[in-house]
Scaffold this active site. Structure first.
Site, PDB file in Angstrom:
ATOM      1  N   ARG A 141      -0.169   8.618  -0.541  1.00 23.58           N
ATOM      2  CA  ARG A 141       0.780   8.509   0.577  1.00 23.58           C
ATOM      3  C   ARG A 141       1.864   9.587   0.560  1.00 23.58           C
ATOM      4  O   ARG A 141       2.991   9.355   0.962  1.00 23.58           O
ATOM      5  CB  ARG A 141       1.447   7.118   0.597  1.00 23.58           C
ATOM      6  CG  ARG A 141       0.472   5.958   0.675  1.00 23.58           C
ATOM      7  CD  ARG A 141      -0.314   5.939   1.986  1.00 23.58           C
ATOM      8  NE  ARG A 141      -1.357   4.930   1.930  1.00 23.58           N
ATOM      9  CZ  ARG A 141      -2.606   5.167   1.533  1.00 23.58           C
ATOM     10  NH1 ARG A 141      -2.971   6.378   1.185  1.00 23.58           N
ATOM     11  NH2 ARG A 141      -3.494   4.205   1.511  1.00 23.58           N
ATOM     12  N   SER A 183       3.081  -1.047   6.415  1.00 19.47           N
ATOM     13  CA  SER A 183       3.570  -1.407   5.075  1.00 19.47           C
ATOM     14  C   SER A 183       4.987  -0.876   4.893  1.00 19.47           C
ATOM     15  O   SER A 183       5.239   0.302   5.128  1.00 19.47           O
ATOM     16  CB  SER A 183       2.657  -0.812   3.998  1.00 19.47           C
ATOM     17  OG  SER A 183       1.357  -1.336   4.121  1.00 19.47           O
ATOM     18  N   GLU A 253       7.931   3.136   2.433  1.00 16.33           N
ATOM     19  CA  GLU A 253       6.836   3.856   3.097  1.00 16.33           C
ATOM     20  C   GLU A 253       7.218   4.115   4.552  1.00 16.33           C
ATOM     21  O   GLU A 253       6.753   5.070   5.169  1.00 16.33           O
ATOM     22  CB  GLU A 253       5.536   3.038   3.023  1.00 16.33           C
ATOM     23  CG  GLU A 253       4.318   3.848   3.372  1.00 16.33           C
ATOM     24  CD  GLU A 253       3.009   3.187   2.926  1.00 16.33           C
ATOM     25  OE1 GLU A 253       2.088   3.113   3.745  1.00 16.33           O
ATOM     26  OE2 GLU A 253       2.920   2.763   1.761  1.00 16.33           O
TER      27      GLU A 253
END
Length: 258
Positions: A141, A183, A253
């Site tokens: 990520r 998320s 995130e």
């Protein structure tokens, strides 16, 4: 410079944000001193954001050429999956369950478990020209991409899989239906952010119209009329409690645009 008036309380996936004039990137000309946005799926926008810009529709394209699959950075994931199904191209089935457009997915190396956007990437095109995947740092990520991406080139292998498509559908079947930014926190090494949030008693915890979902604790959801301030308070509360109880720093995130 052309602009577009966007109401982020309707446009962003978490349904929070002001109404602002956003500059359009056209003909590879990038307006100066502006923050790039994609489809506003993993962002939380403050009431007073910096000047913003988005890619125009000219970057919403997908073409199969001799050197591979060319996809514009403004192309939604669902459109890519449809094209790959029609043309029997493998490895993009998971995009059906990732909201947003390709540029944002590339910037954060989006994916599901071991299936990530960088897996079959060849190169991206920015103001600097074509940049090969091996010249970009990337991990879970995150990437070192710090320029606006115009398009990307991917391997085009045969073999679209209905089985993989169904598997990804199942993987995301436990997600809440209320507006969210996806998320909220990255999973720490060897653990799950949702488990940690639940363990510190924040599953279902609500401030105003914002809450950590009862369905999946790592989703910060808008129950209707939620505010930036309430969302930020919940994010901070989760980080403080998890740090205090487990000595783990939860990394957001969701990108804060403030």
């Amino acid at each position: 410079m052309n602009t577009k008036r966007i109401d982020f309380s309707k446009f962003s996936s978490i349904r929070i944000g002001p109404v602002v004039e956003v500059a359009l990137i056209e003909n590879d000309v990038i307006p100066e001193e502006r923050t790039i946005l994609g489809a506003a799926n993993n962002v939380l926008i403050s009431p007073t954001p910096p000047p913003l810009m988005i890619l125009s529709k000219e970057y919403d394209f997908i073409r199969l050429e001799e050197d591979g699959l060319h996809i514009g950075a403004a192309t939604p994931g669902g459109r890519v999956v449809s094209f790959c199904k029609k043309n029997d191209i493998a490895h993009f089935e998971y995009l059906s369950k990732l909201p947003g457009t390709l540029g944002g997915m590339l910037k954060m190396n989006a994916g599901l478990k071991e299936y990530e956007i960088f897996n079959h990437l060849i190169a991206i095109r920015t103001m600097s020209g074509w940049i090969l995947k091996e010249d970009i740092e990337y991990g879970y990520r995150k990437t070192s991409i710090n320029e606006v991406v115009f398009e990307a080139l991917f391997e085009a292998e045969k073999g679209y899989s209905t089985e993989r498509y169904e598997m990804f559908n199942q993987m995301r079947s436990n997600q809440p239906h209320e507006p969210s930014a996806g998320s909220c926190f990255k999973n720490p090494q060897g653990d799950y952010a949702g488990r940690l949030i639940e363990a510190v008693g924040l599953r279902g915890h609500r401030i105003g119209a914002m809450a950590f979902s009862e369905v999946h604790a790592n989703f910060l959801v808008n129950m209707g009329g939620g505010t930036y301030e309430d969302a930020l308070t919940l994010i901070n509360e989760a980080q403080v409690r998890v740090k205090r109880e487990f000595n783990i720093d939860l990394q957001c995130e969701v990108i804060l645009i403030k």
